[in-house]
Scaffold this motif. Structure first.
Motif, PDB file in Angstrom:
ATOM      1  N   LEU A 124       0.844  -1.204   0.000  1.00 49.69           N
ATOM      2  CA  LEU A 124       0.000   0.000   0.000  1.00 49.69           C
ATOM      3  C   LEU A 124       0.875   1.248   0.000  1.00 49.69           C
ATOM      4  CD1 LEU A 124      -2.804  -0.925   2.572  1.00 49.69           C
ATOM      5  CD2 LEU A 124      -3.016  -0.777   0.099  1.00 49.69           C
ATOM      6  N   ASN A 125       1.900   1.218   0.814  1.00 54.68           N
ATOM      7  CA  ASN A 125       2.830   2.340   0.866  1.00 54.68           C
ATOM      8  C   ASN A 125       3.510   2.538  -0.471  1.00 54.68           C
ATOM      9  OD1 ASN A 125       2.678   3.552   3.350  1.00 54.68           O
ATOM     10  ND2 ASN A 125       3.759   1.848   4.325  1.00 54.68           N
ATOM     11  N   HIS A 126       3.955   1.402  -1.019  1.00 54.11           N
ATOM     12  CA  HIS A 126       4.698   1.448  -2.268  1.00 54.11           C
ATOM     13  C   HIS A 126       3.876   2.075  -3.386  1.00 54.11           C
ATOM     14  CE1 HIS A 126       7.095   0.290  -5.649  1.00 54.11           C
ATOM     15  NE2 HIS A 126       6.186  -0.541  -6.092  1.00 54.11           N
ATOM     16  N   ASN A 127       2.581   1.742  -3.417  1.00 45.08           N
ATOM     17  CA  ASN A 127       1.707   2.281  -4.465  1.00 45.08           C
ATOM     18  C   ASN A 127       1.147   3.647  -4.101  1.00 45.08           C
ATOM     19  OD1 ASN A 127       1.994   0.203  -6.270  1.00 45.08           O
ATOM     20  ND2 ASN A 127       0.345  -0.992  -5.350  1.00 45.08           N
ATOM     21  N   LYS A 128       1.580   4.154  -2.951  1.00 44.35           N
ATOM     22  CA  LYS A 128       1.091   5.450  -2.445  1.00 44.35           C
ATOM     23  C   LYS A 128      -0.421   5.429  -2.292  1.00 44.35           C
ATOM     24  CE  LYS A 128       4.830   8.369  -3.974  1.00 44.35           C
ATOM     25  NZ  LYS A 128       5.237   9.403  -4.912  1.00 44.35           N
ATOM     26  N   TRP A 129      -0.945   4.299  -1.815  1.00 40.43           N
ATOM     27  CA  TRP A 129      -2.366   4.216  -1.513  1.00 40.43           C
ATOM     28  C   TRP A 129      -2.579   4.533  -0.043  1.00 40.43           C
ATOM     29  CZ3 TRP A 129      -2.729  -0.913  -4.621  1.00 40.43           C
ATOM     30  CH2 TRP A 129      -2.953  -0.600  -5.972  1.00 40.43           C
ATOM     31  N   ALA A 130      -3.798   4.851   0.285  1.00 36.50           N
ATOM     32  CA  ALA A 130      -4.084   5.277   1.650  1.00 36.50           C
ATOM     33  C   ALA A 130      -3.734   4.173   2.647  1.00 36.50           C
ATOM     34  CB  ALA A 130      -5.566   5.615   1.769  1.00 36.50           C
ATOM     35  N   PRO A 131      -3.242   4.527   3.835  1.00 43.79           N
ATOM     36  CA  PRO A 131      -2.926   3.499   4.833  1.00 43.79           C
ATOM     37  C   PRO A 131      -4.156   3.051   5.610  1.00 43.79           C
ATOM     38  CG  PRO A 131      -2.285   5.635   5.650  1.00 43.79           C
ATOM     39  CD  PRO A 131      -2.847   5.874   4.287  1.00 43.79           C
ATOM     40  N   PHE A 132      -5.231   3.843   5.587  1.00 46.15           N
ATOM     41  CA  PHE A 132      -6.418   3.488   6.367  1.00 46.15           C
ATOM     42  C   PHE A 132      -7.585   3.143   5.448  1.00 46.15           C
ATOM     43  CE2 PHE A 132      -4.086   6.559   9.079  1.00 46.15           C
ATOM     44  CZ  PHE A 132      -3.592   5.594   9.944  1.00 46.15           C
ATOM     45  N   TRP A 133      -8.277   2.072   5.789  1.00 41.96           N
ATOM     46  CA  TRP A 133      -9.360   1.565   4.940  1.00 41.96           C
ATOM     47  C   TRP A 133     -10.590   1.326   5.799  1.00 41.96           C
ATOM     48  CZ3 TRP A 133      -8.745   0.968  -0.361  1.00 41.96           C
ATOM     49  CH2 TRP A 133      -7.448   1.266  -0.813  1.00 41.96           C
ATOM     50  N   ASP A 134     -11.786   1.605   5.213  1.00 38.53           N
ATOM     51  CA  ASP A 134     -13.016   1.535   6.001  1.00 38.53           C
ATOM     52  C   ASP A 134     -13.550   0.112   6.114  1.00 38.53           C
ATOM     53  OD1 ASP A 134     -13.209   4.342   6.396  1.00 38.53           O
ATOM     54  OD2 ASP A 134     -13.702   4.497   4.278  1.00 38.53           O
ATOM     55  N   ARG A 186       3.009   9.940   6.208  1.00 41.36           N
ATOM     56  CA  ARG A 186       1.964   8.934   6.048  1.00 41.36           C
ATOM     57  C   ARG A 186       1.953   7.951   7.213  1.00 41.36           C
ATOM     58  NH1 ARG A 186       3.499   6.529   1.316  1.00 41.36           N
ATOM     59  NH2 ARG A 186       4.338   8.415   0.429  1.00 41.36           N
ATOM     60  N   TRP A 187       3.123   7.825   7.879  1.00 41.38           N
ATOM     61  CA  TRP A 187       3.193   6.839   8.952  1.00 41.38           C
ATOM     62  C   TRP A 187       2.902   7.501  10.276  1.00 41.38           C
ATOM     63  CZ3 TRP A 187       7.100   2.382   8.314  1.00 41.38           C
ATOM     64  CH2 TRP A 187       6.941   1.827   7.052  1.00 41.38           C
ATOM     65  N   ARG A 188       1.715   7.915  10.446  1.00 39.25           N
ATOM     66  CA  ARG A 188       1.352   8.560  11.687  1.00 39.25           C
ATOM     67  C   ARG A 188       1.255   7.518  12.795  1.00 39.25           C
ATOM     68  NH1 ARG A 188      -2.935  10.256   9.183  1.00 39.25           N
ATOM     69  NH2 ARG A 188      -2.223  11.575   7.513  1.00 39.25           N
ATOM     70  N   THR A 189       1.327   7.999  14.013  1.00 39.96           N
ATOM     71  CA  THR A 189       1.153   7.103  15.145  1.00 39.96           C
ATOM     72  C   THR A 189      -0.273   6.558  15.104  1.00 39.96           C
ATOM     73  OG1 THR A 189       2.497   8.660  16.321  1.00 39.96           O
ATOM     74  CG2 THR A 189       1.460   6.919  17.612  1.00 39.96           C
ATOM     75  N   PRO A 190      -0.432   5.259  15.187  1.00 41.54           N
ATOM     76  CA  PRO A 190      -1.805   4.713  15.156  1.00 41.54           C
ATOM     77  C   PRO A 190      -2.631   5.257  16.298  1.00 41.54           C
ATOM     78  CG  PRO A 190      -0.173   2.985  14.940  1.00 41.54           C
ATOM     79  CD  PRO A 190       0.563   4.226  15.273  1.00 41.54           C
ATOM     80  N   LYS A 191      -3.893   5.530  16.006  1.00 40.94           N
ATOM     81  CA  LYS A 191      -4.745   6.155  17.005  1.00 40.94           C
ATOM     82  C   LYS A 191      -5.216   5.150  18.052  1.00 40.94           C
ATOM     83  CE  LYS A 191      -6.372   9.518  13.794  1.00 40.94           C
ATOM     84  NZ  LYS A 191      -7.190   9.410  12.595  1.00 40.94           N
ATOM     85  N   PHE A 197      14.257  -0.844  -1.740  1.00 38.09           N
ATOM     86  CA  PHE A 197      14.290   0.209  -2.766  1.00 38.09           C
ATOM     87  C   PHE A 197      13.490   1.449  -2.356  1.00 38.09           C
ATOM     88  CE2 PHE A 197      10.820  -2.635  -3.831  1.00 38.09           C
ATOM     89  CZ  PHE A 197       9.772  -1.758  -3.938  1.00 38.09           C
ATOM     90  N   MET A 198      12.730   1.313  -1.274  1.00 43.45           N
ATOM     91  CA  MET A 198      11.968   2.477  -0.844  1.00 43.45           C
ATOM     92  C   MET A 198      12.735   3.344   0.149  1.00 43.45           C
ATOM     93  SD  MET A 198       8.185   0.976  -0.380  1.00 43.45           S
ATOM     94  CE  MET A 198       7.596   2.485   0.337  1.00 43.45           C
ATOM     95  N   TRP A 199      13.830   2.804   0.619  1.00 44.73           N
ATOM     96  CA  TRP A 199      14.566   3.546   1.635  1.00 44.73           C
ATOM     97  C   TRP A 199      14.918   4.950   1.141  1.00 44.73           C
ATOM     98  CZ3 TRP A 199      18.605  -0.009   4.463  1.00 44.73           C
ATOM     99  CH2 TRP A 199      17.892  -1.034   5.113  1.00 44.73           C
ATOM    100  N   LYS A 200      15.429   4.958  -0.093  1.00 44.32           N
ATOM    101  CA  LYS A 200      15.922   6.202  -0.665  1.00 44.32           C
ATOM    102  C   LYS A 200      14.799   7.239  -0.674  1.00 44.32           C
ATOM    103  CE  LYS A 200      19.021   7.093  -4.476  1.00 44.32           C
ATOM    104  NZ  LYS A 200      19.294   6.594  -5.817  1.00 44.32           N
TER     105      LYS A 200
END
Lengths: 426, 416
Positions: free
Chosen positions: A213-223, A414-419, A398-401
């Protein structure tokens, strides 16, 4: 399996010469007649298409070949190339699981409940894990948009198999007009549900869901999280599946992979802890997981209950929309509908009101057991919060960079502290 | 030996009858009274109770049938409340008057009030009785009026034409839309001015059936016909049929959600079954059965569909088939009802002069309705469809209402 009586075979022959062969997989005359009729229609269609191309086709030969293949047990859906899933015609290919009517019933019921909900977000996000032919995302979109057009619906289907991702894309293309899909709002991607996001990554292996999800830049939260994972234990695979399932459908989609120190039942249930964990991570408000039977449903429901993040858990049978029947109670969980227990539904926060459950937020026994949670009891290692640093183990190399770039040391936004309160993985 | 003298038989029978027969009016409008038959009152109370339970039921969940019933009952409940109020105040006032301890000034005031309250009570009981009488199921519909000459040859045909013009004029006066569906004179053409052999026209306005329902029957005429050369008075008759007009309103019928529609089916009344694998189901089997079976429980209509591989398509087809079957059954039932009504309104044998409902006497310039017993003397205004005809029709309608009330009381008496 009982032998087919000779009288029945004789009777079938008097009706049609092809029927006796079809009796082997169908077992009764009625079904065999239906299947033969559908095969004939298919042959007619193929012949018509060939004629349009100035080609000829020997109809009888094709029909004979199809009947022979069917007699060996090859599923009709693979022979005809499609299966109906709700209102949609879904393309099927060997190597990808054929969509089941029971799944369609659950998904349709869920979509019908959610689409009438009053307080939906502006963009509803639905994640489907182990999507196979992509039938669940497509049907959910079809059912949802058929009377709710004022909301954006973003759906992602995830599967580990390249074949199935290809087929899902093809099905999206085929059904685009019927389901009124807008470009980019339905996606399919390859990921491994079972992979540990903190484990070491091997080159070429599929990414864990979260990394993908991160790699594709999709939202981290899903309903909403829906899944029809492999759920058959190895022993049940040999005992309860029909020959045509065993012989022709992919074992990958039916039986979880073997793992050392796991017994038969644990192997069958292998996907559910991971799925619930992912549901927690993406903060899913509603989770719909398909299961094999009532025993497994209860095991999954108890597992979800132990997680202590859901406001409510219930079990749906094959036909959850039968309104006449009252819910029964099994081990403290309500069971709705008729037939075999087919899916486990969990919800929390707004999810309850989407399902129309606002009146009973938590079963009483859940309230009693709920221990006072401490912040140290979290899913992420405590160092994660303190160090303010990205856990690089959790993302592919490869995402490190991309993350480091010029903002070394800062946590990615995008990596916020989980609520929610997290717990140590079991 | 004592012998009885011989008496002629006709003389004997003459003795048995009173010498002067009193002219009795057997059927007529009676004066409105403040009392309500106890049977009717208990019925109203029952309905009020049922209304209460229905309201509670609807508060928990919507149900078209009970909602419809509730709407029907609400007018009765309202009328009952009004009547209770009026009744209570009347009893209170009378007790005040009869109480010896009451102050004489107060007693005078009470006596003054009593008259007014009595009138209120009478109105309330009238409206309660009216609301209790069930409305005719087709009263809200437009209607068809058919006029045909009966006994009396061409004079009857001429009178049928007169009746036709009378009703047309009546509709014009009252702003009711009409359209002539068939007009045929005795020559078989539609030319006017020639004695009528058959006329059918439709009153397209809503509630027309309720208005014209009282007109069905044999209308008798007594006059010196235009065709008569010797000046003798003839008695002839024309028959009038009034039928509710059930237009095949296709738009309304296609509307499945409208409970009035033939095609409407309450989902709760249908049992839906799909073919399910007997074993584990789910991923364990890849069944191809897609058959769907629907059972409409009240009529026990069963529809099974297995043509398509798609279960949802089968379901759709099965629903369509079930709807059309139920609609067909309903239509047939309704048509049977209409046939029964047509027969009851006027039998083939009941076309003679004797079974009249109304007499138009030109010699005396009089119109008498034999059901309500009303007589009016402005024949010309009646034949022009004016106020007087309206008066006669009104009297018949209230007579019909009284019959209904009597029926109700009898019915209540049977059940109690």
């Amino acid at each position: 399996m009982p032998r087919i009586p000779t009288a029945l075979l004789r009777k079938a022959r008097t009706i049609d010469a092809f029927l006796p062969a079809l009796l082997a997989p169908c077992r009764d005359l009625h079904t065999a007649q239906n299947e033969l009729r559908w095969l004939r229609e298919h042959v007619e269609k193929v012949a018509k298409a060939r004629r349009a191309k100035r080609d000829t086709l020997v109809k009888g030969a094709l029909l004979g070949q199809l009947v022979r293949e069917r007699a060996k047990g090859k599923p009709l859906q693979y022979l005809l190339g499609t299966e109906y899933f709700g209102d949609l015609e879904i393309k099927c290919r060997p190597g990808v699981l054929i969509p089941r009517q029971d799944t369609a019933a659950s998904v349709t019921h869920l979509a019908k409940l959610v689409r009438t909900a009053p307080n939906l977000p502006a963009e509803l996000r639905v994640l489907d894990l182990c999507t196979g032919t992509g039938c669940i995302p497509l049907l959910f979109r079809h059912e949802f948009t058929s009377n709710r057009k004022d909301f954006d619906l973003r759906i992602v289907g995830i599967d580990i198999s390249d074949k199935s991702i290809g087929l899902a894309h093809y099905n999206l293309l085929k059904n685009e007009r019927i389901i009124q899909a807008r470009a980019g709002m339905t996606n399919f991607a390859k990921a491994d549900v079972l992979a540990d996001p903190f484990g070491d990554l091997t080159i070429g292996a599929p990414l864990p869901v979260r990394s993908m999800l991160n790699h594709n830049k999709w939202a981290p939260f899903w309903d909403i999280l829906i899944s029809n994972p492999p759920y058959i234990s190895p022993s049940a695979y040999w005992k309860t599946t029909t020959r045509s399932v065993r012989g022709f459908e992919p074992k990958l989609a039916l039986v979880p992979p073997p793992k050392s120190k796991f017994d038969d039942r644990q192997q069958g249930d292998m996907f559910y802890p991971r799925l619930l964990k992912i549901a927690e991570e993406v903060e899913a408000k509603i989770v719909l997981l398909e299961v094999a039977d009532l025993e497994q449903a209860l095991r999954v429901a108890q597992l979800a209950q132990k997680l202590d993040v859901f406001d409510g858990i219930e079990i749906w049978r094959d036909e959850p929309d039968v309104s006449s029947s009252q819910p029964t109670n099994e081990d403290g969980f309500h069971v709705y509908g008729e037939g075999n227990a087919r899916s486990v539904v969990c919800w929390r926060s707004e999810g309850g009101s989407w399902l129309g459950k606002s009146s009973s937020p938590k079963p009483p026994e859940l309230l009693q057991d709920a221990p006072e949670e401490t912040s140290s009891n979290s899913y992420w290692p405590p160092s994660y919060y303190q160090s303010n640093e990205v856990n690089f183990n959790a993302m592919p190399r490869f995402m490190w960079k991309r993350h480091m770039g010029d903002q070394r040391g800062k946590p990615p936004t995008r990596w916020r502290t989980p609520k929610t309160r997290w717990r140590e993985p079991a | 030996m004592l012998t009885t003298p011989w008496v002629c038989r006709s003389c004997l029978s003459r003795i048995a009858r009173p010498l002067i027969r009193r002219q009795l009016r057997h059927q007529s409008t009676s004066a409105a009274s403040e009392s309500i038959p106890p049977a009717l009152l208990s019925r109203a109370r029952n309905i009020a109770l049922e209304h209460k339970t229905l309201t509670e039921k609807l508060a928990n969940g919507f149900d078209t049938k009970s909602a419809k019933k509730l709407g029907e009952y609400s007018s009765i409940v309202r009328a009952l409340e009004k009547w209770d109020k009026a009744n209570e105040s009347v009893t209170e006032l009378t007790s005040l008057i009869h109480d010896s301890t009451t102050d004489p000034e107060l007693r005078d005031l009470a006596a003054d009030d009593l008259g007014e309250t009595r009138i209120d009570l009478i109105n309330a009981s009238q409206s309660l009785i009216t609301s209790l009488v069930p409305v005719h199921p087709f009263a809200h519909l437009p209607c068809l009026i058919e006029i045909r000459p009966g006994a009396g040859g061409s004079e009857a045909a001429i009178f049928a034409g007169d009746l036709f013009r009378m009703y047309q004029a009546f509709c014009n006066h009252n702003g009711l839309r009409t359209s002539v569906l068939k007009y045929e004179n005795i020559n078989g053409t539609s030319e006017a001015g020639i004695p009528l052999s058959e006329a059918i026209f439709e009153v397209e306005t809503e509630n027309a059936y309720g208005v014209f329902r009282c007109e069905a029957g044999v209308h008798r005429v007594q006059r010196v016909p235009a065709t008569e050369t010797k000046g003798r008075t003839h008695t002839s008759a024309a028959s009038v049929h009034v039928l509710p007009s059930l237009q095949e309103n296709s738009a309304a019928q296609e509307d499945f959600d409208d409970p009035e529609s033939d095609y409407y089916i309450d989902i709760k009344e249908v049992r839906q079954e799909v073919m399910r694998a007997s074993g584990a189901g789910g991923q364990h089997v890849n069944k191809t059965e897609s058959a769907v079976r629907l059972t409409h429980i009240p009529t026990n209509t069963v529809v099974a569909m297995q043509d398509s591989r798609s279960q949802s398509k089968n379901k759709e087809k099965a629903w369509a088939l079930l709807r059309s079957r139920i609609a067909q059954a309903r239509r047939e039932k309704r048509e049977d009802e209409i046939v029964a009504m047509r027969r009851s309104v006027i039998g083939v044998a009941k076309m003679g002069r004797g079974d009249k409902i109304r007499t138009y006497n030109y010699g005396q310039q009089r119109v008498t309705d034999h059901r309500s017993g009303t007589t009016v003397h402005d024949l010309d205004d009646v034949m022009a469809g004016g106020q007087t005809l309206e008066k006669v029709m009104d009297s018949v309608r209230s007579w019909l209402m009284e019959r209904d009330v009597e029926g109700l009381i009898a019915e209540e008496g049977d059940t109690n």
